[in-house]
Write an enzyme that holds these catalytic residues in place. Structure first.
Site, PDB file in Angstrom:
ATOM      1  N   ASP A   5       0.970  -1.160  -0.088  1.00  0.00           N
ATOM      2  CA  ASP A   5      -0.138  -0.015  -0.047  1.00  0.00           C
ATOM      3  C   ASP A   5       0.765   1.194  -0.069  1.00  0.00           C
ATOM      4  OD1 ASP A   5      -1.740   2.020   0.483  1.00  0.00           O
ATOM      5  OD2 ASP A   5      -2.045   1.305   2.583  1.00  0.00           O
ATOM      6  N   THR A   9       2.065   9.324   2.433  1.00  0.00           N
ATOM      7  CA  THR A   9       3.282   9.760   3.097  1.00  0.00           C
ATOM      8  C   THR A   9       4.082   8.826   3.502  1.00  0.00           C
ATOM      9  OG1 THR A   9       1.912   9.888   5.366  1.00  0.00           O
ATOM     10  CG2 THR A   9       2.162  11.977   3.945  1.00  0.00           C
ATOM     11  N   SER A  11       4.484   3.903   2.902  1.00  0.00           N
ATOM     12  CA  SER A  11       4.282   2.744   2.138  1.00  0.00           C
ATOM     13  C   SER A  11       4.150   1.636   3.162  1.00  0.00           C
ATOM     14  CB  SER A  11       5.027   2.339   1.173  1.00  0.00           C
ATOM     15  OG  SER A  11       5.112   3.189   0.178  1.00  0.00           O
ATOM     16  N   SER A 111      -6.904   4.655  -6.091  1.00  0.00           N
ATOM     17  CA  SER A 111      -6.849   3.055  -6.003  1.00  0.00           C
ATOM     18  C   SER A 111      -6.925   2.597  -4.314  1.00  0.00           C
ATOM     19  CB  SER A 111      -5.527   2.479  -6.628  1.00  0.00           C
ATOM     20  OG  SER A 111      -4.233   3.049  -6.009  1.00  0.00           O
ATOM     21  N   ASP A 112      -6.283   3.259  -3.491  1.00  0.00           N
ATOM     22  CA  ASP A 112      -6.561   2.959  -2.016  1.00  0.00           C
ATOM     23  C   ASP A 112      -7.954   3.084  -1.366  1.00  0.00           C
ATOM     24  OD1 ASP A 112      -6.566   5.746  -2.466  1.00  0.00           O
ATOM     25  OD2 ASP A 112      -5.488   6.348  -0.637  1.00  0.00           O
TER      26      ASP A 112
END
Length: 262
Positions: A5, A9, A11, A111-112
């Site tokens: 993900d 800010t 990953s 997409s998140d």
């Protein structure tokens, strides 16, 4: 399979064991930390994953990203060095029983958020108000039948503090880590005024969303589904019942991984 993900800010990484269908959260790396010293923190984490999971070369990974181009370049090159091929997922008009509420331009939905919608539909299976409190506060309405009714995007706590710092002469340098969280109150100095104002804005947005949910769900029951680092605190300030899922987005990626392997 490695799940990724790549956010605004930081990953976040998880591991999906297809045999047990379990998702294990591996950790997160702030983007600033690895961009400042090239990609060493990222490589260290990935090497640990590769060695501990005994991954073979050409291992697959699946991810979604709303990150900057520089971050994606670093991610892709570091993964490629380890022989990990990533399948980056895009938002679709319809997938896994969910219909995108952005009917004119479905790809414009992050997409998140899309992965969280997929994960919520698979996990909750009823009307849901999804509150994701991260860099931004996103709120989405999802029907039990998979129809996404749309949502809101609100600046997150740190973004609000940054905006005041950049737009005013004497309000710089406040970070989320400085804040003592004891619920809402009137600020008795500038610092408290700013931090309490941000708290009021965020909780106010959620409260309005909850109120609107009766109309959107035709007065049928719904779950308040919370994810993101700031979500639980905000909900407790509101004294609202909620379900917390730290792996909601990863559950969506897992559904996409099923399709890769089918």
């Amino acid at each position: 399979m490695l799940l990724i993900d790549a956010g605004n800010t930081r990953s976040k990484f998880a591991w999906w064991d297809a045999d047990t269908d379990k998702i294990e959260i591996l950790g997160a790396i702030p983007h600033q930390s690895w961009l400042n010293d090239l990609s060493q923190p990222l490589k260290d984490l990935l090497l640990e994953v590769v060695s501990s999971r005994q991954l073979e070369r050409e291992q697959q990974a699946i991810g979604c990203s709303v990150a900057a181009v520089q971050v994606m370049d670093t991610l892709n090159s570091s993964l490629a060095e380890l022989g990990i091929k990533v399948f980056w997922q895009k938002t679709r008009a319809q997938q896994a029983g969910v219909t995108n509420g952005y009917t004119k331009e479905p790809e414009r939905l992050g997409s998140d958020r899309w992965m969280a919608l997929l994960g919520c539909h698979e996990q909750v299976k009823q009307n849901a108000l999804i509150v994701d409190a991260g860099t931004a506060l996103t709120i989405d309405w999802l029907m039990a039948d998979g129809r996404h009714l749309g949502g809101w995007i609100v600046p997150g706590r740190q973004l609000m503090l940054n905006a005041l710092g950049q737009g005013t002469a004497n309000l710089k340098g406040i970070t989320v880590n400085d804040i003592e969280r004891d619920g809402l109150a009137a600020g008795l100095d500038t610092f408290d005024g700013i931090t309490q104002g941000a708290e009021a804005a965020l909780t106010g947005a959620i409260a309005q969303a909850i109120q609107l949910s009766g109309r959107y769900f035709s007065d049928q029951p719904f779950d308040v589904v919370v994810t993101g680092g700031d979500g639980e605190h905000l909900m407790r300030t509101l004294s609202v019942e909620f379900c917390r899922y730290d792996d909601l987005l990863f559950k969506g990626l897992r559904l996409c991984a099923d399709n890769l392997n089918s």
